[in-house]
Design a protein around this motif. Structure first.
Motif, PDB file in Angstrom:
ATOM      1  N   UNK A  45       1.056  -1.314   0.130  1.00 22.85           N
ATOM      2  CA  UNK A  45      -0.216  -0.209   0.276  1.00 22.85           C
ATOM      3  C   UNK A  45       0.756   1.713  -0.246  1.00 22.85           C
ATOM      4  N   UNK A  46       2.141   1.106   0.545  1.00 20.79           N
ATOM      5  CA  UNK A  46       2.653   2.352   0.580  1.00 20.79           C
ATOM      6  C   UNK A  46       4.115   1.892   0.080  1.00 20.79           C
ATOM      7  N   UNK A  47       3.825   2.974  -1.444  1.00 23.77           N
ATOM      8  CA  UNK A  47       4.871   2.621  -2.497  1.00 23.77           C
ATOM      9  C   UNK A  47       6.077   4.249  -2.086  1.00 23.77           C
ATOM     10  N   UNK A  48       5.445   4.922  -1.619  1.00 25.70           N
ATOM     11  CA  UNK A  48       7.661   6.037  -0.735  1.00 25.70           C
ATOM     12  C   UNK A  48       7.087   6.084   0.126  1.00 25.70           C
ATOM     13  N   UNK A  49       8.167   6.268   0.809  1.00 29.28           N
ATOM     14  CA  UNK A  49       8.290   7.579   2.088  1.00 29.28           C
ATOM     15  C   UNK A  49       9.546   7.881   2.322  1.00 29.28           C
ATOM     16  N   UNK A  50       9.518   9.379   3.261  1.00 28.52           N
ATOM     17  CA  UNK A  50      10.678   9.695   3.278  1.00 28.52           C
ATOM     18  C   UNK A  50      10.691  10.568   4.607  1.00 28.52           C
ATOM     19  N   UNK A  51      11.851  11.282   4.650  1.00 31.37           N
ATOM     20  CA  UNK A  51      11.855  12.841   5.730  1.00 31.37           C
ATOM     21  C   UNK A  51      12.153  13.727   5.146  1.00 31.37           C
ATOM     22  N   UNK A  52      12.211  14.476   5.859  1.00 31.31           N
ATOM     23  CA  UNK A  52      11.908  16.874   5.519  1.00 31.31           C
ATOM     24  C   UNK A  52      13.021  16.684   7.054  1.00 31.31           C
ATOM     25  N   UNK A  53      14.072  17.546   7.036  1.00 31.81           N
ATOM     26  CA  UNK A  53      14.689  17.642   7.554  1.00 31.81           C
ATOM     27  C   UNK A  53      13.910  18.933   9.102  1.00 31.81           C
ATOM     28  N   UNK A  54      13.986  18.623  10.267  1.00 35.63           N
ATOM     29  CA  UNK A  54      13.109  19.796  10.443  1.00 35.63           C
ATOM     30  C   UNK A  54      11.661  19.821  10.172  1.00 35.63           C
ATOM     31  N   UNK A  55      10.980  19.792  11.106  1.00 37.28           N
ATOM     32  CA  UNK A  55       9.923  19.882  11.349  1.00 37.28           C
ATOM     33  C   UNK A  55       9.079  21.281  11.075  1.00 37.28           C
ATOM     34  N   UNK A  56       7.433  20.988   9.971  1.00 35.94           N
ATOM     35  CA  UNK A  56       6.557  22.470   9.335  1.00 35.94           C
ATOM     36  C   UNK A  56       5.188  22.027   9.593  1.00 35.94           C
ATOM     37  N   UNK A  57       4.963  22.892   9.118  1.00 41.64           N
ATOM     38  CA  UNK A  57       3.243  22.578   8.231  1.00 41.64           C
ATOM     39  C   UNK A  57       2.750  22.782   7.730  1.00 41.64           C
ATOM     40  N   UNK A  58       3.645  21.291   6.586  1.00 41.48           N
ATOM     41  CA  UNK A  58       3.567  21.524   5.019  1.00 41.48           C
ATOM     42  C   UNK A  58       2.512  20.814   4.157  1.00 41.48           C
ATOM     43  N   UNK A  59       3.272  20.613   3.350  1.00 34.11           N
ATOM     44  CA  UNK A  59       2.068  19.956   2.123  1.00 34.11           C
ATOM     45  C   UNK A  59       2.685  18.463   1.490  1.00 34.11           C
ATOM     46  N   UNK A  60       2.065  17.778   1.124  1.00 33.83           N
ATOM     47  CA  UNK A  60       2.576  16.338  -0.351  1.00 33.83           C
ATOM     48  C   UNK A  60       1.651  16.445  -1.047  1.00 33.83           C
ATOM     49  N   UNK A  61       1.464  16.080  -2.644  1.00 38.38           N
ATOM     50  CA  UNK A  61       0.710  16.492  -3.303  1.00 38.38           C
ATOM     51  C   UNK A  61       1.241  15.448  -4.473  1.00 38.38           C
ATOM     52  N   UNK A  62       0.303  13.823  -4.088  1.00 35.51           N
ATOM     53  CA  UNK A  62       0.748  12.981  -5.248  1.00 35.51           C
ATOM     54  C   UNK A  62       0.684  13.855  -6.820  1.00 35.51           C
ATOM     55  N   UNK A  79      16.874  25.748  11.174  1.00 37.43           N
ATOM     56  CA  UNK A  79      18.089  26.382  12.098  1.00 37.43           C
ATOM     57  C   UNK A  79      17.797  25.828  13.805  1.00 37.43           C
ATOM     58  N   UNK A  80      16.587  25.228  14.054  1.00 37.22           N
ATOM     59  CA  UNK A  80      15.561  25.148  15.180  1.00 37.22           C
ATOM     60  C   UNK A  80      14.844  25.785  15.594  1.00 37.22           C
ATOM     61  N   UNK A  81      14.573  27.663  15.225  1.00 40.48           N
ATOM     62  CA  UNK A  81      13.671  27.850  15.687  1.00 40.48           C
ATOM     63  C   UNK A  81      12.111  27.618  15.584  1.00 40.48           C
ATOM     64  N   UNK A  82      11.297  27.625  17.100  1.00 45.76           N
ATOM     65  CA  UNK A  82      10.011  26.653  17.152  1.00 45.76           C
ATOM     66  C   UNK A  82       8.997  27.929  17.051  1.00 45.76           C
ATOM     67  N   UNK A  83       9.234  28.735  16.628  1.00 48.35           N
ATOM     68  CA  UNK A  83       8.122  30.024  16.719  1.00 48.35           C
ATOM     69  C   UNK A  83       7.417  29.432  15.551  1.00 48.35           C
ATOM     70  N   UNK A  84       5.940  29.920  16.003  1.00 43.62           N
ATOM     71  CA  UNK A  84       4.822  30.210  15.052  1.00 43.62           C
ATOM     72  C   UNK A  84       4.757  30.481  13.985  1.00 43.62           C
ATOM     73  N   UNK A  85       5.502  31.268  14.132  1.00 43.51           N
ATOM     74  CA  UNK A  85       5.616  32.688  12.489  1.00 43.51           C
ATOM     75  C   UNK A  85       6.408  31.556  11.629  1.00 43.51           C
ATOM     76  N   UNK A  86       7.216  30.882  11.861  1.00 45.92           N
ATOM     77  CA  UNK A  86       7.909  30.695  10.803  1.00 45.92           C
ATOM     78  C   UNK A  86       7.709  28.760  10.525  1.00 45.92           C
ATOM     79  N   UNK A  87       6.283  28.052  10.989  1.00 44.44           N
ATOM     80  CA  UNK A  87       5.488  27.465  10.637  1.00 44.44           C
ATOM     81  C   UNK A  87       5.203  26.817   9.208  1.00 44.44           C
ATOM     82  N   UNK A  88       4.644  27.758   8.910  1.00 44.92           N
ATOM     83  CA  UNK A  88       4.324  27.536   6.913  1.00 44.92           C
ATOM     84  C   UNK A  88       5.696  27.376   5.728  1.00 44.92           C
ATOM     85  N   UNK A  89       5.223  26.688   5.041  1.00 47.31           N
ATOM     86  CA  UNK A  89       6.524  27.000   4.471  1.00 47.31           C
ATOM     87  C   UNK A  89       6.123  27.996   3.554  1.00 47.31           C
TER      88      UNK A  89
END
Length: 206
Positions: A45-62, A79-89
């Motif tokens: 069921x899962x043809x692809x998976x990967x990790x992206x460095x750090x964390x953010x409120x993002x998206x993936x579109x097949x 750089x490690x900033x956890x501020x909410x203003x930096x969450x969106x890509x």
């Protein structure tokens, strides 16, 4: 995929984007998992998976059965900033399942190749649209040619008489010629309608 907030279904596939988590004590990287909807609950069921460095409120579109478009974290997140203003890509790329970059949307000096404050996606046939903030001034239309397996991208700007408004979500369907998006500011809300072929969003409705 930790903290899956957005799941996008397109071309018989569903991409789950796990935002991950970033705090002063802990970092969990963002994760993409692509699921073949025809094989759910099977070992394949899962043809692809990967990790992206750090964390953010993002998206993936097949895009198809070997291509996926996904967001990248802003430099402050890396750089490690956890501020909410930096969450969106604000930047993106299309890769195949081997990780080869097929189309880059990482030039933040151009509205055709970046999407600051991203939130909201549209995916119909071979067209993908990313909703950007008011600093960007519109959305980014990504077109895919499956014959040549090439991509192009361009900005589609918001109506000019609505300052400080941005789109955060779309309503769309593969059988509908037009899509609809919110056009919102802190104290005023409208809708815009458009076709992916438009050069300017013209219509706005209360």
């Amino acid at each position: 995929a930790p903290r899956v907030i957005h799941a996008v279904s397109h071309a018989g596939l569903m991409a789950l984007f796990g935002d991950g988590r970033i705090t002063d004590e802990r970092l969990v990287n963002a994760t993409i998992v692509v699921v073949d909807e025809s094989k759910v609950w099977t070992p394949d069921a899962i043809p692809y998976q990967t990790q992206i460095p750090s964390a953010h409120h993002g998206i993936a579109i097949p895009v198809d059965d070997d291509h996926v478009l996904y967001s990248l974290p802003v430099p402050e997140r890396l750089a490690g900033n956890a501020g909410r203003q930096y969450a969106l890509p604000g930047t993106f790329q299309v890769t195949d399942y081997t990780g080869r970059v097929l189309h880059s949307l990482t030039d933040t000096t151009k509205t055709d190749t970046s999407c600051s404050g991203f939130h909201g996606e549209y995916a119909v046939d071979h067209t993908l649209i990313l909703a950007c903030d008011d600093d960007h001034g519109g959305v980014v239309v990504v077109d895919y040619d499956p014959v040549s397996e090439t991509y192009s991208s361009r900005a589609l700007l918001y109506p000019t008489n609505y300052d400080d408004h941005r789109t955060g979500s779309f309503a769309y369907h593969s059988a509908a010629p037009r899509g609809v998006g919110i056009l919102a500011a802190a104290d005023a809300y409208y809708l815009v309608s458009f076709t992916p072929q438009d050069q300017q969003m013209q219509s706005s409705y209360v």
